[in-house]
Design a protein around this motif. Structure first.
Motif, PDB file in Angstrom:
ATOM      1  N   ASN A 121       0.666  -1.269  -0.121  1.00  0.00           N
ATOM      2  CA  ASN A 121      -0.034  -0.028   0.154  1.00  0.00           C
ATOM      3  C   ASN A 121       0.733   1.265   0.054  1.00  0.00           C
ATOM      4  OD1 ASN A 121      -2.751   1.379   0.119  1.00  0.00           O
ATOM      5  ND2 ASN A 121      -2.239   1.779   2.151  1.00  0.00           N
ATOM      6  N   THR A 122       2.108   1.132   0.865  1.00  0.00           N
ATOM      7  CA  THR A 122       2.729   2.545   0.779  1.00  0.00           C
ATOM      8  C   THR A 122       3.511   2.606  -0.456  1.00  0.00           C
ATOM      9  OG1 THR A 122       3.220   2.067   3.255  1.00  0.00           O
ATOM     10  CG2 THR A 122       4.810   3.258   1.890  1.00  0.00           C
ATOM     11  N   ILE A 123       4.063   1.581  -0.838  1.00  0.00           N
ATOM     12  CA  ILE A 123       4.585   1.442  -2.344  1.00  0.00           C
ATOM     13  C   ILE A 123       3.837   2.288  -3.574  1.00  0.00           C
ATOM     14  CG2 ILE A 123       5.738   0.418  -4.271  1.00  0.00           C
ATOM     15  CD1 ILE A 123       6.947  -1.566  -2.202  1.00  0.00           C
ATOM     16  N   PHE A 124       2.522   1.954  -3.350  1.00  0.00           N
ATOM     17  CA  PHE A 124       1.628   2.137  -4.562  1.00  0.00           C
ATOM     18  C   PHE A 124       0.907   3.649  -4.222  1.00  0.00           C
ATOM     19  CE2 PHE A 124       2.274  -1.962  -5.997  1.00  0.00           C
ATOM     20  CZ  PHE A 124       2.677  -1.933  -7.292  1.00  0.00           C
ATOM     21  N   GLN A 125       0.788   3.866  -2.844  1.00  0.00           N
ATOM     22  CA  GLN A 125       0.293   5.126  -2.606  1.00  0.00           C
ATOM     23  C   GLN A 125       1.441   6.312  -2.889  1.00  0.00           C
ATOM     24  OE1 GLN A 125      -0.433   5.627   1.616  1.00  0.00           O
ATOM     25  NE2 GLN A 125      -2.437   5.277   1.314  1.00  0.00           N
ATOM     26  N   ASN A 126       2.664   5.780  -3.006  1.00  0.00           N
ATOM     27  CA  ASN A 126       3.657   7.019  -3.373  1.00  0.00           C
ATOM     28  C   ASN A 126       4.265   6.830  -4.814  1.00  0.00           C
ATOM     29  OD1 ASN A 126       4.215   8.529  -0.667  1.00  0.00           O
ATOM     30  ND2 ASN A 126       3.701   6.419   0.024  1.00  0.00           N
ATOM     31  N   ILE A 127       3.925   5.649  -5.211  1.00  0.00           N
ATOM     32  CA  ILE A 127       4.508   5.200  -6.808  1.00  0.00           C
ATOM     33  C   ILE A 127       4.305   6.628  -7.716  1.00  0.00           C
ATOM     34  CG2 ILE A 127       2.046   4.241  -7.606  1.00  0.00           C
ATOM     35  CD1 ILE A 127       6.054   3.200  -8.220  1.00  0.00           C
ATOM     36  N   TYR A 128       3.154   7.291  -7.562  1.00  0.00           N
ATOM     37  CA  TYR A 128       2.746   8.366  -8.549  1.00  0.00           C
ATOM     38  C   TYR A 128       3.911   9.380  -8.133  1.00  0.00           C
ATOM     39  CZ  TYR A 128      -1.460   6.416 -10.017  1.00  0.00           C
ATOM     40  OH  TYR A 128      -2.386   5.370 -10.621  1.00  0.00           O
ATOM     41  N   LEU A 129       4.344   9.691  -6.888  1.00  0.00           N
ATOM     42  CA  LEU A 129       5.246  10.651  -6.778  1.00  0.00           C
ATOM     43  C   LEU A 129       6.690  10.100  -7.461  1.00  0.00           C
ATOM     44  CD1 LEU A 129       4.686  11.240  -3.063  1.00  0.00           C
ATOM     45  CD2 LEU A 129       3.922  12.530  -5.013  1.00  0.00           C
ATOM     46  N   LEU A 130       7.017   8.775  -7.341  1.00  0.00           N
ATOM     47  CA  LEU A 130       8.100   8.379  -7.871  1.00  0.00           C
ATOM     48  C   LEU A 130       8.152   8.499  -9.382  1.00  0.00           C
ATOM     49  CD1 LEU A 130      10.811   6.381  -7.243  1.00  0.00           C
ATOM     50  CD2 LEU A 130       9.462   4.547  -7.721  1.00  0.00           C
ATOM     51  N   VAL A 131       6.863   8.101 -10.152  1.00  0.00           N
ATOM     52  CA  VAL A 131       6.964   8.088 -11.648  1.00  0.00           C
ATOM     53  C   VAL A 131       6.923   9.685 -11.916  1.00  0.00           C
ATOM     54  CG1 VAL A 131       5.460   7.552 -13.620  1.00  0.00           C
ATOM     55  CG2 VAL A 131       5.703   5.931 -11.638  1.00  0.00           C
ATOM     56  N   ILE A 132       6.004  10.558 -11.528  1.00  0.00           N
ATOM     57  CA  ILE A 132       6.153  12.023 -11.632  1.00  0.00           C
ATOM     58  C   ILE A 132       7.501  12.706 -11.704  1.00  0.00           C
ATOM     59  CG2 ILE A 132       5.103  14.154 -11.212  1.00  0.00           C
ATOM     60  CD1 ILE A 132       2.427  12.726 -10.405  1.00  0.00           C
ATOM     61  N   GLY A 133       8.060  12.158 -10.556  1.00  0.00           N
ATOM     62  CA  GLY A 133       9.629  12.886 -10.256  1.00  0.00           C
ATOM     63  C   GLY A 133      10.546  12.351 -11.132  1.00  0.00           C
ATOM     64  N   LYS A 134      10.639  11.174 -11.468  1.00  0.00           N
ATOM     65  CA  LYS A 134      11.577  10.615 -12.574  1.00  0.00           C
ATOM     66  C   LYS A 134      11.240  11.112 -13.923  1.00  0.00           C
ATOM     67  CE  LYS A 134      14.618   7.884 -14.103  1.00  0.00           C
ATOM     68  NZ  LYS A 134      16.080   8.359 -13.876  1.00  0.00           N
ATOM     69  N   LEU A 135       9.528  11.107 -14.487  1.00  0.00           N
ATOM     70  CA  LEU A 135       9.561  11.124 -15.779  1.00  0.00           C
ATOM     71  C   LEU A 135       9.382  12.640 -16.026  1.00  0.00           C
ATOM     72  CD1 LEU A 135       7.060   8.365 -16.609  1.00  0.00           C
ATOM     73  CD2 LEU A 135       9.651   8.463 -16.765  1.00  0.00           C
ATOM     74  N   PHE A 136       8.849  13.439 -15.387  1.00  0.00           N
ATOM     75  CA  PHE A 136       8.638  14.948 -15.371  1.00  0.00           C
ATOM     76  C   PHE A 136       9.771  15.863 -14.743  1.00  0.00           C
ATOM     77  CE2 PHE A 136       4.727  12.439 -15.808  1.00  0.00           C
ATOM     78  CZ  PHE A 136       4.444  12.850 -17.066  1.00  0.00           C
TER      79      PHE A 136
END
Length: 481
Positions: A223-238
């Motif tokens: 749950n923690t990983i996927f709650q914050n996965i958007y932060l990881l993806v947005i921070g990496k790709l944008f």
């Protein structure tokens, strides 16, 4: 619910709400001041580290807090065993963060993250020192003590953070604010809880707690990983600026949705655990919690979505306006959060943390698919994907609720449909009423006023049980006082 259970629940809800909304309200207001002084990229830098800090924090608890709450016969040996295990894990994961800092900075191609990670990671060890204190207070439904500790620590940390931001320290104002807040909160909890660990660590106690808690650890980790996965993806790709807009939108929607979810989880888990062997009482209490959570959260989230534009412009200024569409979409996706939480609570109440983990794995596969489909279309598309996964997750979460207590998805939908209808009517009236206003202050004043009055009148005219339930809780608390 019985009168005694209702009074215990009412008291728990009151002080849990005071603790969450006084503390989060103060933190939110201070956050508005900080947002005016800092740049979106400052928030983006901290957001890049969120997933690493959150994963470490999940391991610190390891599900032991929930295991202590769920266990019927707890001993001082159980508490001390959990305490020493938690601080050992806290220290271990801080060291991992410390030595991994250069690699995290390389991952985002952002050199300043090296020093930020090493300092802000101290929070992981600090919070590990108070896990058992929080569990003991939660078992007693003593959220008043937690409210005192949190409020004072947030106030002091916020004042220091604002001062540093004003003096031009940038992102370090956010780092120092979080360290002070967590450090002082831990210190106050030790002082106010009046509990000290004994010099004992029991292997049998550890095995018993871990057998239940490990399943929750697995589920919590996912749950923690996927709650914050958007932060990881947005921070990496944008970039940090785009991530700053997203994190700000998240913070706005968290105020009503996740805080109320947290309140409901903290109160319903010990309350429902106390009647876990009485199915008749359990079903009645469970249904009451589902309807009450929807009655409170639906209008707050949908109302926030409608007034998002004038609200953001007024409190954060024009530089934060890209936050508006993200906030509106997140509000829609978050409306069901408390309902999700209560449905999952029944598994923990019944001691089926294995099923809890199974459901979490299924939902995380769904989220992964949504991210893979939407990330190439931008941040807004990714948030739309969150909405779809939230509604599908409702049917996944209610699967075992239907089996265990015969209160599945369609029965719950039947119960909350009237609440959805009056919420939509309220939202339409708010939007229409705001059209006559010519400035943001007036739009907010008219929109909130019209929405609140209309929703209460609709509930009263429709004879909603929840309105009387809230009145009864308030009156019982007044009599008790």
């Amino acid at each position: 619910m019985t009168n005694n259970l209702k009074q215990e629940t009412a008291k728990g809800f009151l002080w849990s709400a005071v603790e969450r909304f006084s503390v989060q309200g103060l933190q939110f207001l201070m956050g508005l001041v900080l947002a005016r002084l800092l740049l979106p990229s400052d928030y983006g830098l901290v957001g890049m580290l969120a997933i690493f800090l959150a994963i470490s924090q999940t391991f610190v608890d390891s599900g032991f807090s929930s295991a202590l709450i769920q266990k019927k016969e707890r001993t001082e040996t159980d508490y001390s065993t959990a305490f020493f295990f938690n601080i050992g894990v806290g220290l271990f994961f801080y060291l991992i963060l410390f030595f991994s800092a250069p690699f995290i900075a390389d991952f985002y191609d952002t050199p300043e993250l090296t020093s930020l990670t090493k300092v802000i990671g101290i929070n992981v060890f600090i919070t590990s020192l108070a896990v058992v204190q929080v569990a003991k207070l939660t078992i007693k439904l003593d959220f008043k003590t937690q409210a005192k500790a949190s409020f004072i620590s947030v106030f002091i940390g916020g004042c220091v953070g604002i001062t540093m931001a004003y003096k031009g320290y940038g992102v370090w104002a956010l780092v120092v604010q979080s360290l002070l807040r967590n450090g002082l909160n831990t210190l106050f909890l030790w002082f106010l809880s009046k509990w000290m660990p004994k010099a004992v660590f029991s292997k049998s106690s550890f095995k018993e707690l871990f057998s239940f808690g490990s399943k929750l650890l697995g589920a919590g980790l996912l749950n923690t990983i996927f709650q914050n996965i958007y932060l990881l993806v947005i921070g990496k790709l944008f970039n940090a600026r785009e991530l700053g807009f997203y994190t700000r939108a998240q913070q706005f929607k968290k105020m009503p949705s996740e805080n109320i979810t947290n309140i409901i989880q903290r109160v319903t888990f010990p309350v429902l655990s106390s009647i876990q062997d009485d199915d008749e009482k359990l079903i009645k209490a469970y249904r009451s919690f589902i309807r009450l959570s929807a009655f409170i959260v639906f209008p707050l989230m949908i109302g926030l979505a409608v007034v998002a534009e004038p609200l953001i412009r007024l409190v954060l200024t024009e530089k934060w306006m890209p936050t508006v569409p993200l906030l509106q979409l997140l509000c829609i996706g978050s409306a069901l959060y408390p309902v999700h939480a209560i449905n999952l609570n029944i598994l923990n109440v019944k001691g089926r943390s294995d099923l809890f983990l199974k459901l979490e794995i299924i939902k995380k596969i769904l989220i992964t698919i949504a991210i893979l489909i939407t990330f190439s279309f931008g941040v807004k598309a990714m948030v739309i994907g969150q909405i779809f996964t939230s509604f599908i997750a409702f049917f996944i979460n209610t699967h075992y609720s239907g089996k265990m207590i015969n209160y599945g998805a369609w029965k719950q939908i039947k119960d909350i449909i009237p609440i959805v209808l009056i919420t939509l009517i309220m939202a339409l009236c708010i939007w229409t009423s705001m059209l006559i206003a010519n400035n943001d202050v007036l739009k907010l004043f008219i929109g909130i006023g019209v929405g609140s009055i209309l929703y209460i009148l609709s509930a009263k005219f429709g004879k909603f049980e929840e309105l009387n339930e809230i009145k009864g809780i308030v009156l019982s608390l007044k009599r008790k006082t």
